[in-house]
Design a protein around this motif. Structure first.
Motif, short mmCIF file in Angstrom:
data_model
loop_
_atom_site.label_atom_id
_atom_site.label_comp_id
_atom_site.label_asym_id
_atom_site.label_seq_id
_atom_site.Cartn_x
_atom_site.Cartn_y
_atom_site.Cartn_z
N ASP A 100 0.83 -1.20 0.00
CA ASP A 100 0.00 0.00 0.00
C ASP A 100 0.86 1.25 0.00
O ASP A 100 0.58 2.23 -0.69
N ALA A 101 1.96 1.24 0.78
CA ALA A 101 2.85 2.39 0.85
C ALA A 101 3.55 2.62 -0.49
O ALA A 101 3.69 3.76 -0.96
N GLY A 109 -0.36 -0.76 -8.66
CA GLY A 109 0.36 -2.01 -8.45
C GLY A 109 0.45 -2.48 -7.02
O GLY A 109 1.40 -3.18 -6.66
N GLU A 110 -0.55 -2.16 -6.21
CA GLU A 110 -0.49 -2.51 -4.79
C GLU A 110 -0.30 -4.01 -4.57
O GLU A 110 0.59 -4.43 -3.83
N HIS A 111 -1.12 -4.83 -5.22
CA HIS A 111 -1.03 -6.28 -5.01
C HIS A 111 0.29 -6.82 -5.51
O HIS A 111 0.89 -7.70 -4.87
N TRP A 112 0.76 -6.32 -6.63
CA TRP A 112 2.04 -6.80 -7.16
C TRP A 112 3.20 -6.41 -6.24
O TRP A 112 4.14 -7.18 -6.03
N PHE A 113 3.14 -5.21 -5.67
CA PHE A 113 4.17 -4.80 -4.72
C PHE A 113 4.13 -5.71 -3.49
O PHE A 113 5.18 -6.11 -2.96
N THR A 114 2.92 -6.03 -3.02
CA THR A 114 2.78 -6.89 -1.84
C THR A 114 3.42 -8.25 -2.10
O THR A 114 4.20 -8.75 -1.27
N ILE A 115 3.09 -8.85 -3.23
CA ILE A 115 3.66 -10.16 -3.58
C ILE A 115 5.17 -10.04 -3.72
O ILE A 115 5.94 -10.90 -3.26
N GLY A 116 5.63 -8.98 -4.37
CA GLY A 116 7.06 -8.78 -4.58
C GLY A 116 7.83 -8.65 -3.28
O GLY A 116 8.89 -9.28 -3.11
N THR A 262 -6.00 4.83 5.81
CA THR A 262 -5.08 4.52 4.73
C THR A 262 -3.67 4.99 5.08
O THR A 262 -3.47 5.76 6.02
N ALA A 263 -2.72 4.52 4.29
CA ALA A 263 -1.33 4.95 4.48
C ALA A 263 -1.20 6.45 4.26
O ALA A 263 -0.40 7.13 4.91
N ALA A 264 -1.98 6.99 3.34
CA ALA A 264 -1.92 8.43 3.07
C ALA A 264 -2.33 9.23 4.30
O ALA A 264 -1.74 10.28 4.59
N ASP A 265 -3.33 8.75 5.04
CA ASP A 265 -3.74 9.43 6.26
C ASP A 265 -2.60 9.52 7.26
O ASP A 265 -2.36 10.57 7.88
N ALA A 266 -1.88 8.41 7.43
CA ALA A 266 -0.76 8.40 8.38
C ALA A 266 0.39 9.25 7.88
O ALA A 266 1.06 9.94 8.66
N ALA A 283 6.58 5.99 3.15
CA ALA A 283 6.70 4.71 2.44
C ALA A 283 8.03 4.05 2.75
O ALA A 283 8.11 2.84 2.96
N LEU A 284 9.10 4.86 2.79
CA LEU A 284 10.43 4.32 3.10
C LEU A 284 10.46 3.72 4.49
O LEU A 284 11.02 2.64 4.71
N GLY A 285 9.83 4.41 5.46
CA GLY A 285 9.78 3.88 6.81
C GLY A 285 8.99 2.59 6.90
O GLY A 285 9.41 1.62 7.54
N ILE A 286 7.82 2.55 6.22
CA ILE A 286 6.99 1.34 6.23
C ILE A 286 7.72 0.17 5.58
O ILE A 286 7.76 -0.95 6.12
N ILE A 287 8.32 0.41 4.42
CA ILE A 287 9.00 -0.66 3.70
C ILE A 287 10.25 -1.12 4.45
O ILE A 287 10.51 -2.32 4.59
N GLY A 288 11.03 -0.15 4.96
CA GLY A 288 12.25 -0.50 5.69
C GLY A 288 11.96 -1.29 6.94
O GLY A 288 12.58 -2.35 7.19
N THR A 289 11.02 -0.82 7.76
CA THR A 289 10.71 -1.55 8.98
C THR A 289 10.02 -2.88 8.67
O THR A 289 10.20 -3.87 9.38
N GLY A 290 9.23 -2.91 7.57
CA GLY A 290 8.59 -4.16 7.18
C GLY A 290 9.60 -5.22 6.77
O GLY A 290 9.52 -6.38 7.19
N MET A 291 10.58 -4.80 5.96
CA MET A 291 11.60 -5.75 5.52
C MET A 291 12.46 -6.23 6.69
O MET A 291 13.01 -7.33 6.67
N LEU A 292 12.59 -5.39 7.70
CA LEU A 292 13.33 -5.78 8.90
C LEU A 292 12.49 -6.68 9.79
O LEU A 292 13.00 -7.63 10.41
N ALA A 293 11.17 -6.40 9.87
CA ALA A 293 10.32 -7.11 10.81
C ALA A 293 9.78 -8.44 10.29
O ALA A 293 9.61 -9.37 11.08
N VAL A 294 9.49 -8.54 8.99
CA VAL A 294 8.90 -9.78 8.47
C VAL A 294 9.81 -10.98 8.73
O VAL A 294 9.32 -12.04 9.16
N PRO A 295 11.13 -10.88 8.51
CA PRO A 295 11.99 -12.02 8.88
C PRO A 295 11.96 -12.33 10.37
O PRO A 295 12.08 -13.49 10.76
N VAL A 296 11.80 -11.30 11.20
CA VAL A 296 11.71 -11.54 12.64
C VAL A 296 10.41 -12.26 12.97
O VAL A 296 10.38 -13.20 13.76
#
Length: 409
Positions: A100-101, A109-116, A262-266, A283-296
């Protein structure tokens, strides 16, 4: 800085997309009214995470392996299943928010980004040792300091913020649910298993290190390291959380924006300091923390399942060395992708995943405290005194919040 290890990564991963969404919703909906939760959670989460670290370093085994010694098979199965469900929902909410971010910046491309993002995270976990790319990813979390920068350029009512920080207030059932979410995203079950497992990996990576039960002479140095590492990591996590809550209270709540759908609201909370760049920064914060947190998230449940079943576990192992461990990671991640097609906004999914974590944490914390207090398991290093008191207090506070949410009219 040499003493910064599992605690720092755990603290950075704690401010995952679920945390950002929950803290943002808290500030937008209740202004400064729930800041007191951060003053309460810091000592409690520090104690709980330090206890998790002690269990791993003292015994040389992960949290689930130690729980297995004390619990009957059905109870252990129930706890591991609870963690798997909570983590899978959290993974799904995180990667959906990452998609979404990215869509918010690119425009499609929200769904494609999510899968990616899900597949990229899975490939990295399987083929690249986590410590290598975590060193890079943790710098992306520095984008969250933009929330602290907001506090320098907007008019914060510091008197009201100070009152909100030290005087607890609860304004109805929605406030209770938000408190459970804040507790759940701050004191999260997956972090207990993760930090304990990382201490075990620290032992395995150092040929001179041994479990403290076998090498008590190493205890003074290691106990000091874990204390500095954990307190610093949790301080980073809580200060960022506090900055998000104050920033959204000042920029959104003050303007009558009380629901973040939505992400835009935040992202709008960052406009005072970043202007139109706020969306990219968010978006950078969401993606960065997500990539760090999902493996955890995925790794912690894999450690729990693997330790329970006696598998070889660790993100430093190759695929062929730990097939069962990586299979659990793959299943949790792939199941999480399906949440992106659920009829709920990603930001709301993140909030409710935090609520689920807040409820799931209670029985896991109770069993963990029994393990940490057991002389049979911990020997001379069993948890006592203030640390034990704070651990049980944290368990009681989480239980009280969950019961209050269920019973509130």
């Amino acid at each position: 800085m040499k003493q910064m290890g599992p605690g720092l990564i755990t603290g950075a991963a704690d401010d995952d997309p679920s945390g950002i969404a929950t803290y943002s919703q808290s500030g937008a909906q209740f202004g400064y009214g729930l800041l007191w939760t951060m003053a309460l959670t810091y000592p409690l989460m520090s104690a709980v995470q330090l206890i998790s670290a002690h269990i791993g370093r003292v015994t040389g085994k992960g949290l689930a392996a130690n729980m297995r010694r004390l619990l009957p098979g059905w109870a252990m199965a129930a706890l591991v299943t609870l963690l798997f469900v909570a983590n899978t929902i959290n993974i799904g909410a995180d990667i959906a928010a990452m998609g979404d971010a990215a869509q918010m910046v690119v425009g499609a491309g929200e769904h494609w980004f999510t899968i990616g993002f899900a597949l990229l995270s899975l490939v990295l976990q399987v083929f690249v040792p986590y410590h290598r790319y975590a060193r890079v990813l943790k710098w992306l979390t520095m984008s969250l300091l933009a929330y602290a920068a907001v506090l320098l350029v907007v008019h914060v009512d510091w008197a009201a913020a100070g009152i909100g920080l030290v005087i607890p207030t609860i304004a109805g059932a929605s406030a209770v649910a938000t408190i459970v979410a804040v507790f759940g995203t701050t004191i999260s079950p997956y972090l207990f298993f993760w930090q304990s497992a990382q201490e075990v990996e620290e032992i395995e990576d150092d040929p001179e290190a041994l479990p403290l039960n076998d090498a008590p002479e190493q205890a003074p140095r290691e106990m000091a390291r874990m204390r500095v590492d954990t307190l610093a990591g949790m301080a980073f996590s809580n200060l960022i959380a506090l900055a998000i809550m104050v920033a959204t209270a000042t920029t959104l709540h003050a303007k009558g924006v009380t629901e973040i759908a939505t992400a835009a609201d935040a992202a709008n909370a960052l406009r005072p300091v970043a202007g139109d760049f706020a969306f990219a920064l968010f978006a950078l914060g969401i993606i960065g923390t997500g990539m760090l947190a999902v493996p955890v998230l995925a790794g912690s449940v894999a450690f729990a399942v693997g330790d329970w079943l006696g598998w070889k576990c660790g993100l430093e192992h190759r695929l062929q060395e730990a097939k069962g461990f990586y299979s659990v990671i793959a299943v949790a991640t792939l199941l999480g992708i399906g949440l992106d097609w659920a009829p709920i906004e990603p930001i709301q999914a993140l909030f409710w995943s935090a609520v689920i974590n807040g409820v799931a944490a209670v029985p896991i914390m109770a069993v963990m405290m029994i393990v940490a207090s057991s002389e049979r398991t911990m020997g001379d290093f069993r948890v006592t005194g203030l640390l034990r008191a704070l651990g049980w207090l944290g368990t009681a506070v989480m239980a009280l919040a969950a019961v209050a949410m269920a019973a509130w009219p």
